[in-house]
Scaffold this active site. Structure first.
Site, PDB file in Angstrom:
ATOM      1  N   ARG A  46       0.802  -1.226   0.000  1.00  0.00           N
ATOM      2  CA  ARG A  46       0.000   0.000   0.000  1.00  0.00           C
ATOM      3  C   ARG A  46       0.835   1.276   0.000  1.00  0.00           C
ATOM      4  NH1 ARG A  46      -2.837  -3.846   1.733  1.00  0.00           N
ATOM      5  NH2 ARG A  46      -0.847  -4.350   2.677  1.00  0.00           N
ATOM      6  N   THR A  47       1.792   1.357   0.916  1.00  0.00           N
ATOM      7  CA  THR A  47       2.466   2.649   1.101  1.00  0.00           C
ATOM      8  C   THR A  47       3.256   3.013  -0.149  1.00  0.00           C
ATOM      9  OG1 THR A  47       2.616   2.073   3.432  1.00  0.00           O
ATOM     10  CG2 THR A  47       3.886   3.980   2.705  1.00  0.00           C
ATOM     11  N   LYS A  61      25.674  -3.402  -0.638  1.00  0.00           N
ATOM     12  CA  LYS A  61      27.146  -3.363  -0.660  1.00  0.00           C
ATOM     13  C   LYS A  61      27.691  -2.593   0.529  1.00  0.00           C
ATOM     14  CE  LYS A  61      26.648  -2.588  -5.582  1.00  0.00           C
ATOM     15  NZ  LYS A  61      26.853  -1.501  -6.547  1.00  0.00           N
ATOM     16  N   ARG A 107      11.076   3.888   3.530  1.00  0.00           N
ATOM     17  CA  ARG A 107      10.742   2.921   4.588  1.00  0.00           C
ATOM     18  C   ARG A 107      12.014   2.170   4.948  1.00  0.00           C
ATOM     19  NH1 ARG A 107       5.710  -1.142   4.583  1.00  0.00           N
ATOM     20  NH2 ARG A 107       4.746   0.835   5.119  1.00  0.00           N
ATOM     21  N   HIS A 141       4.741   5.647  11.696  1.00  0.00           N
ATOM     22  CA  HIS A 141       4.287   5.531  10.305  1.00  0.00           C
ATOM     23  C   HIS A 141       3.342   6.703  10.048  1.00  0.00           C
ATOM     24  CE1 HIS A 141       3.189   3.992   6.500  1.00  0.00           C
ATOM     25  NE2 HIS A 141       2.903   2.733   6.806  1.00  0.00           N
TER      26      HIS A 141
HETATM   27  N1   CP Z   1      -0.325  -0.034   5.870  1.00  0.00           N
HETATM   28  C1   CP Z   1       0.878  -0.296   5.319  1.00  0.00           C
HETATM   29  O1   CP Z   1       1.904   0.301   5.699  1.00  0.00           O
HETATM   30  O2   CP Z   1       0.858  -1.267   4.353  1.00  0.00           O
HETATM   31  P1   CP Z   1       2.104  -1.737   3.506  1.00  0.00           P
HETATM   32  O3   CP Z   1       3.079  -2.404   4.471  1.00  0.00           O
HETATM   33  O4   CP Z   1       1.571  -2.684   2.474  1.00  0.00           O
HETATM   34  O5   CP Z   1       2.751  -0.532   2.904  1.00  0.00           O
END
Ligand code: CP
Length: 303
Positions: free
Chosen positions: A51-52, A80, A101, A129
């Protein structure tokens, strides 16, 4: 230049503005179709995501911009031994904004100190998040029309669930919000968050019983037990099905309840709940794209 590392980097007024922009994008998408022409977003995902990453990429594409990036540390020179700082200094030569991320808590913050372009924290370990929280807030606002005077149940892995930590920080700023934290003892909200709630005098209760909490809730925020953060497989197996939301468990819930989940779900919401009008988790997915469009516009200072 602004980055977004923690949800409290944004004032409540700025959150209101982002929600207003997202709602305007939903109503008038054509108005925004070229706002980011010739701008590039880089998505640097050192951890898996559906999703993100894809919502950030869709967001930039729908703003008329373009996208570069990688979807795993093994596909980058991190494999590396390159540092996060050097990675973002490099990618900042190619892109106007970076969504990152990383499995290590604090990595996006370190990146923001060295990056020549804005960094958006797209999830750092078990910490925060913030853009999921923006998606959650847009969903709550569209469902309830407000953030104040809500009883918010948080259920599942409250220890490692970074979306829960950011959501508590966001909602704590509104009057009359109270939290009901529903988890096994091993997966309770971290002590530092409890101390913050106590210091601010924000009401909360902790319980193991979803059934007991259910009738009191305006929002039920279900979460997955975060397998990837466990050191011991046996503990994960013992705890993973602590809560499974089924239609019969919703019989005592308010008719106005909103059921949220950041997804991915594993087993904690039965698919039989998906058709319940109170289920909002796929609306959250959709809202995630629009609020990320609003955020990109804000951080790139596009009118
Ligand atoms: N909600 C969320 O962070 O989903 P993903 O891990 O699929 O990005």
């Amino acid at each position: 230049m602004r980055s977004l590392i923690d949800i409290i980097d944004l004032t409540v007024e700025e959150i209101d503005e982002l929600i207003a922009t997202a709602n305007d994008i939903i109503a008038n998408p054509d108005k925004y179709a070229e706002k980011c022409k010739r701008k590039k977003l880089a998505t640097l995902f050192f951890e898996p995501s559906t999703r993100t990453r894809l919502s950030f990429e869709s967001a930039m594409l729908e703003l008329g911009g373009s996208v570069i990036g990688f979807s795993g540390a093994n596909n980058s020179s991190a494999a590396k031994g390159e540092s996060v700082s050097d990675t973002v200094r490099t990618v900042g030569c190619y892109a106007d904004i970076i969504a990152m991320r990383h499995p290590k808590e604090g990595a996006p913050m370190i990146a923001s100190m060295r990056s020549p372009v804005p960094i958006i924290n797209a999830g750092d370990g078990g910490h925060n998040h913030p853009t999921q929280t923006l998606a959650d807030l847009l969903t709550i606002h569209r469902e309830k029309g407000r953030f104040d005077h809500l009883t918010v149940g948080l259920c599942g892995d409250l220890k490692f669930g970074r979306t829960v930590h950011s959501l508590i920080h966001a909602l704590s700023r509104y009057e009359g919000v109270q939290f009901v934290m529903i988890s096994p003892d091993e997966l309770k909200v971290p002590e530092y968050i409890i101390q913050e709630l106590e210091k601010e005098g924000i009401p909360y209760t902790e319980t193991r019983s979803l059934e007991e909490a259910m009738p009191t809730l305006d929002i039920l925020y279900m979460t997955r037990v975060q397998q990837e953060r466990f050191f011991n497989e046996a503990d994960y197996i013992r705890l993973k099905d602590s809560y499974i939301l089924t239609p019969d468990k919703l019989e005592t819930a308010k008719s106005s309840l909103s059921i949220l989940h950041p997804l991915p779900r594993v087993n904690e919401i039965s698919v039989a709940v998906d058709n319940d009008p109170r289920a909002c988790y796929f609306k959250q997915v959709s809202n995630g794209k629009y609020i990320r469009m609003a955020l990109i516009l804000k951080l790139l200072e596009v009118e």
